[in-house]
Write a protein that holds these residues in place. Structure first.
Motif, PDB file in Angstrom:
ATOM      1  N   ALA A  19      -8.216  48.980  29.090  1.00 37.48           N
ATOM      2  CA  ALA A  19      -6.945  48.989  28.371  1.00 37.48           C
ATOM      3  C   ALA A  19      -7.081  48.281  27.035  1.00 37.48           C
ATOM      4  O   ALA A  19      -8.042  47.552  26.786  1.00 37.48           O
ATOM      5  CB  ALA A  19      -5.858  48.302  29.215  1.00 37.48           C
ATOM      6  N   VAL A  20      -6.066  48.519  26.186  1.00 33.44           N
ATOM      7  CA  VAL A  20      -5.933  47.783  24.936  1.00 33.44           C
ATOM      8  C   VAL A  20      -4.953  46.641  25.175  1.00 33.44           C
ATOM      9  O   VAL A  20      -3.867  46.851  25.712  1.00 33.44           O
ATOM     10  CB  VAL A  20      -5.424  48.695  23.801  1.00 33.44           C
ATOM     11  CG1 VAL A  20      -5.173  47.888  22.536  1.00 33.44           C
ATOM     12  CG2 VAL A  20      -6.426  49.799  23.533  1.00 33.44           C
ATOM     13  N   VAL A  21      -5.344  45.421  24.804  1.00 29.44           N
ATOM     14  CA  VAL A  21      -4.558  44.234  25.107  1.00 29.44           C
ATOM     15  C   VAL A  21      -4.305  43.447  23.824  1.00 29.44           C
ATOM     16  O   VAL A  21      -5.218  43.270  23.011  1.00 29.44           O
ATOM     17  CB  VAL A  21      -5.289  43.329  26.125  1.00 29.44           C
ATOM     18  CG1 VAL A  21      -4.481  42.070  26.411  1.00 29.44           C
ATOM     19  CG2 VAL A  21      -5.563  44.086  27.415  1.00 29.44           C
ATOM     20  N   GLU A  22      -3.064  43.007  23.637  1.00 19.80           N
ATOM     21  CA  GLU A  22      -2.746  42.110  22.531  1.00 19.80           C
ATOM     22  C   GLU A  22      -3.059  40.679  22.964  1.00 19.80           C
ATOM     23  O   GLU A  22      -2.634  40.241  24.021  1.00 19.80           O
ATOM     24  CB  GLU A  22      -1.268  42.241  22.149  1.00 19.80           C
ATOM     25  CG  GLU A  22      -0.941  43.565  21.490  1.00 19.80           C
ATOM     26  CD  GLU A  22       0.513  43.658  21.070  1.00 19.80           C
ATOM     27  OE1 GLU A  22       1.334  42.927  21.667  1.00 19.80           O
ATOM     28  OE2 GLU A  22       0.835  44.449  20.167  1.00 19.80           O
ATOM     29  N   LEU A  23      -3.809  39.975  22.140  1.00 22.87           N
ATOM     30  CA  LEU A  23      -4.263  38.632  22.483  1.00 22.87           C
ATOM     31  C   LEU A  23      -3.386  37.611  21.782  1.00 22.87           C
ATOM     32  O   LEU A  23      -3.396  37.524  20.550  1.00 22.87           O
ATOM     33  CB  LEU A  23      -5.722  38.468  22.060  1.00 22.87           C
ATOM     34  CG  LEU A  23      -6.570  37.451  22.808  1.00 22.87           C
ATOM     35  CD1 LEU A  23      -6.627  37.786  24.289  1.00 22.87           C
ATOM     36  CD2 LEU A  23      -7.967  37.423  22.223  1.00 22.87           C
ATOM     37  N   PRO A  24      -2.590  36.828  22.517  1.00 21.08           N
ATOM     38  CA  PRO A  24      -1.736  35.815  21.895  1.00 21.08           C
ATOM     39  C   PRO A  24      -2.520  34.542  21.567  1.00 21.08           C
ATOM     40  O   PRO A  24      -3.554  34.251  22.161  1.00 21.08           O
ATOM     41  CB  PRO A  24      -0.677  35.524  22.980  1.00 21.08           C
ATOM     42  CG  PRO A  24      -0.903  36.544  24.047  1.00 21.08           C
ATOM     43  CD  PRO A  24      -2.314  36.956  23.947  1.00 21.08           C
ATOM     44  N   SER A  25      -2.002  33.783  20.611  1.00 16.84           N
ATOM     45  CA  SER A  25      -2.647  32.537  20.221  1.00 16.84           C
ATOM     46  C   SER A  25      -2.414  31.467  21.275  1.00 16.84           C
ATOM     47  O   SER A  25      -1.278  31.238  21.700  1.00 16.84           O
ATOM     48  CB  SER A  25      -2.095  32.056  18.877  1.00 16.84           C
ATOM     49  OG  SER A  25      -2.603  30.763  18.579  1.00 16.84           O
ATOM     50  N   PRO A  26      -3.469  30.764  21.691  1.00 16.06           N
ATOM     51  CA  PRO A  26      -3.300  29.685  22.662  1.00 16.06           C
ATOM     52  C   PRO A  26      -2.871  28.375  22.006  1.00 16.06           C
ATOM     53  O   PRO A  26      -2.608  27.402  22.701  1.00 16.06           O
ATOM     54  CB  PRO A  26      -4.690  29.561  23.277  1.00 16.06           C
ATOM     55  CG  PRO A  26      -5.608  29.939  22.176  1.00 16.06           C
ATOM     56  CD  PRO A  26      -4.896  30.994  21.371  1.00 16.06           C
ATOM     57  N   TYR A  27      -2.833  28.334  20.661  1.00 20.58           N
ATOM     58  CA  TYR A  27      -2.495  27.115  19.944  1.00 20.58           C
ATOM     59  C   TYR A  27      -1.540  27.411  18.796  1.00 20.58           C
ATOM     60  O   TYR A  27      -1.462  28.543  18.311  1.00 20.58           O
ATOM     61  CB  TYR A  27      -3.751  26.449  19.359  1.00 20.58           C
ATOM     62  CG  TYR A  27      -4.839  26.169  20.353  1.00 20.58           C
ATOM     63  CD1 TYR A  27      -4.693  25.171  21.308  1.00 20.58           C
ATOM     64  CD2 TYR A  27      -6.019  26.909  20.341  1.00 20.58           C
ATOM     65  CE1 TYR A  27      -5.696  24.918  22.224  1.00 20.58           C
ATOM     66  CE2 TYR A  27      -7.024  26.662  21.258  1.00 20.58           C
ATOM     67  CZ  TYR A  27      -6.856  25.662  22.199  1.00 20.58           C
ATOM     68  OH  TYR A  27      -7.845  25.408  23.111  1.00 20.58           O
ATOM     69  N   ALA A  28      -0.842  26.376  18.364  1.00 20.55           N
ATOM     70  CA  ALA A  28      -0.096  26.417  17.110  1.00 20.55           C
ATOM     71  C   ALA A  28      -0.918  25.641  16.090  1.00 20.55           C
ATOM     72  O   ALA A  28      -1.257  24.475  16.302  1.00 20.55           O
ATOM     73  CB  ALA A  28       1.281  25.779  17.289  1.00 20.55           C
ATOM     74  N   GLY A  29      -1.291  26.290  15.004  1.00 23.65           N
ATOM     75  CA  GLY A  29      -2.132  25.628  14.022  1.00 23.65           C
ATOM     76  C   GLY A  29      -2.535  26.578  12.916  1.00 23.65           C
ATOM     77  O   GLY A  29      -1.852  27.558  12.637  1.00 23.65           O
ATOM     78  N   VAL A  30      -3.686  26.310  12.296  1.00 25.08           N
ATOM     79  CA  VAL A  30      -4.175  27.091  11.160  1.00 25.08           C
ATOM     80  C   VAL A  30      -5.492  27.765  11.541  1.00 25.08           C
ATOM     81  O   VAL A  30      -6.373  27.122  12.132  1.00 25.08           O
ATOM     82  CB  VAL A  30      -4.382  26.193   9.923  1.00 25.08           C
ATOM     83  CG1 VAL A  30      -4.940  27.005   8.755  1.00 25.08           C
ATOM     84  CG2 VAL A  30      -3.074  25.514   9.530  1.00 25.08           C
ATOM     85  N   ILE A  31      -5.624  29.052  11.209  1.00 25.34           N
ATOM     86  CA  ILE A  31      -6.862  29.770  11.474  1.00 25.34           C
ATOM     87  C   ILE A  31      -7.937  29.269  10.520  1.00 25.34           C
ATOM     88  O   ILE A  31      -7.776  29.316   9.297  1.00 25.34           O
ATOM     89  CB  ILE A  31      -6.677  31.288  11.275  1.00 25.34           C
ATOM     90  CG1 ILE A  31      -5.560  31.823  12.189  1.00 25.34           C
ATOM     91  CG2 ILE A  31      -7.987  32.022  11.532  1.00 25.34           C
ATOM     92  CD1 ILE A  31      -5.875  31.761  13.652  1.00 25.34           C
ATOM     93  N   ARG A  32      -9.038  28.750  11.081  1.00 28.14           N
ATOM     94  CA  ARG A  32     -10.108  28.233  10.245  1.00 28.14           C
ATOM     95  C   ARG A  32     -11.333  29.163  10.198  1.00 28.14           C
ATOM     96  O   ARG A  32     -12.062  29.191   9.217  1.00 28.14           O
ATOM     97  CB  ARG A  32     -10.545  26.852  10.744  1.00 28.14           C
ATOM     98  CG  ARG A  32      -9.598  25.749  10.337  1.00 28.14           C
ATOM     99  CD  ARG A  32      -9.497  25.667   8.827  1.00 28.14           C
ATOM    100  NE  ARG A  32      -8.454  24.750   8.360  1.00 28.14           N
ATOM    101  CZ  ARG A  32      -7.628  25.008   7.382  1.00 28.14           C
ATOM    102  NH1 ARG A  32      -7.685  26.185   6.771  1.00 28.14           N
ATOM    103  NH2 ARG A  32      -6.736  24.130   6.999  1.00 28.14           N
ATOM    104  N   GLU A  33     -11.571  29.942  11.258  1.00 31.13           N
ATOM    105  CA  GLU A  33     -12.724  30.844  11.243  1.00 31.13           C
ATOM    106  C   GLU A  33     -12.517  31.966  12.253  1.00 31.13           C
ATOM    107  O   GLU A  33     -12.053  31.724  13.370  1.00 31.13           O
ATOM    108  CB  GLU A  33     -14.012  30.090  11.577  1.00 31.13           C
ATOM    109  CG  GLU A  33     -15.262  30.962  11.502  1.00 31.13           C
ATOM    110  CD  GLU A  33     -16.542  30.189  11.784  1.00 31.13           C
ATOM    111  OE1 GLU A  33     -17.614  30.819  11.794  1.00 31.13           O
ATOM    112  OE2 GLU A  33     -16.453  28.950  11.999  1.00 31.13           O
TER     113      GLU A  33
END
Length: 459
Positions: A48-62
């Motif tokens: 299946a195709v799955v949407e991956l939610p963020s496990p953290y609140a913060g800033v994307i660094r890499e």
């Protein structure tokens, strides 16, 4: 200024023990500020195709992987800069998320993101609770994915006399055969000791006994081919479906029977239901009645709702029905199933079929919806096909094919009249279902569709 730390998010197991997923797209970029549960990526597993939610609140660094990359479970895919919180789980170098056995207490457990497709972690249980299904008012809620914690691999020599079969995937085993590498001697660095391609190549490069790697195939460009060929990598849903169909075709002895019936009364019933208050606004099709007919017929013919357990040499007869509906999607054939369909009234079943079709067409069926089926229906009639020989969904005893509804001359009350006619195709596993059982089941389905009132004699 408050202190921050870097958290790595590793690709989680998205269900059914899948070992890898493809990154289809990133919904964020480096420098973006994200909130907890915000969708950050879309990934495709073998199912299946799955949407991956963020496990953290913060800033994307890499972003560690690019779209199109096939990533093994447990590999880092994205790093976040988050506030330094002493109450979070222990961290390794540079703030990467790690933990050993027994290090996660109840407080940490409640904070952790959990597996895609499941609900919140049950207090004190350590296991996420499944959400109840509600087809009358389906709600899509954001859910979290649990990062997979990777323990250091054991690099001690493997005792091949007592070791179990090394954990690896079919592509890795093929690579090992090509390189002449004995997997029992290769330390696995993947999740839970899984042997990866890199492990095999690394072992072959440092082992004089291994055969030198074969040359990589040369990819021909479109200009050299004169654009007369298009080559598409076999991966994702199509790769899984192909493997499943081959397995089914060569492990289960298929038998197929056909029955052509006059379904004019069923179509007349559908027309009346559409005009009734109870079914107003619902999508009702011949598939709706066929699904109900299958559920009724299974009560009288339970052998078709069973499974051949080769490992334990047992026949497992299910006392519930998870009804699979084959669906053609842009990514290939999928067979999501309706859980406990046998407990549903016709209205609930119609709602479930509509929700399932919409989810499948959007490519959003979850691994849970794509596994655990007990019997399936494939509606080839929507493509104008009259009949076929459906291949069993692996692990199931039967699959019913619905052909196109045709207006044909038909014997009716001693005369020839134009009637609405359909051909049913039933394939079944002859280890589980005798010819008599299959014939009785198909006859029951045909009887209900030819005269819906006959269902009163079967329940």
């Amino acid at each position: 200024m408050s202190a921050t730390m870097i958290k790595e998010f590793r690709l989680p197991d998205l269900g059914e023990g899948l070992t890898e997923s493809e990154i289809l797209s990133w919904k964020v970029d480096v420098g973006d500020t994200v909130s907890l549960n915000q969708v950050i990526a879309e990934v495709e597993t073998a199912k299946a195709v799955v949407e991956l939610p963020s496990p953290y609140a913060g800033v994307i660094r890499e972003l560690h992987e690019q779209p199109g990359s096939v990533v093994e479970v447990g590999k880092p895919i994205v790093s976040f800069e988050v506030p330094d919180d002493a109450g979070t789980a222990p961290s390794g170098p540079a703030g990467t998320l790690t933990a050993g056995p027994g290090e996660r207490g109840a407080e940490t457990q409640k904070r952790e993101p959990n597996l895609v497709g499941y609900g919140a972690v049950v207090e004190g249980s350590g296991r996420p609770a499944r959400r109840p299904r509600n087809f009358a008012a389906p709600v899509v809620e954001p859910v979290l994915a649990r990062p997979v914690v990777v323990e250091p691999a054991d690099t001690k020599p493997v005792d091949t006399a007592i070791a179990e079969r090394p954990r690896s995937t079919p592509p890795v085993r093929k690579l090992a055969r090509d390189l002449g590498v004995d997997l029992a001697r290769v330390p696995g660095t993947g999740p839970g000791g899984l042997i990866t391609r890199e492990d095999v190549r690394g072992f072959a490069g440092h082992n004089e006994e291994a055969v030198p790697p074969l040359a990589e195939p040369v990819a021909l460009s479109g200009s050299r081919l004169g654009e007369r060929e298009t080559r598409t990598p076999i991966k994702g849903v199509r790769k899984y479906t192909a493997a499943a169909m081959v397995q089914s075709a060569f492990t289960a002895p298929h038998a197929t029977e056909f029955l052509t019936v006059d379904v004019t009364p069923s179509l007349e019933l559908l027309a009346r239901l559409k005009n009734s208050r109870e079914f107003a606004g619902l999508k009702l099709t011949p598939l709706t009645l066929a699904a109900k007919a299958v559920l009724v017929a299974l009560r009288r013919n339970p052998a078709l709702n069973s499974h051949w357990d080769e490992e334990h040499q047992e026949i497992v007869t299910y006392n519930y029905v998870n009804l699979g509906i084959a669906a053609a999607t842009p990514r290939g054939l999928t067979v999501p199933n309706i859980k406990d369909a046998d407990t549903m009234q016709l209205r609930q079943l119609a709602q479930a079929l509509t929700a399932l079709a919409e989810t499948a067409r959007a490519g959003k069926a979850t691994p849970d919806e794509l596994s655990g089926g007990t019997i399936s229906i494939t509606n080839i009639g929507v493509f104008g096909i009259d009949a076929g020989t459906p291949i069993l969904n692996p692990g199931e005893a039967a699959i019913l094919g619905l052909g196109a509804v045709r207006t044909l001359p038909w014997e009716y009350r001693g005369e020839v009249a134009l009637r609405q006619v359909i051909t049913l195709s039933l394939s079944f596993d002859h280890r589980l279902v005798d010819g008599e059982q299959g014939s009785r089941f198909l006859a029951d389905v045909g009887t209900i569709l030819a005269e819906p009132g006959m269902v009163l004699t079967m329940v």
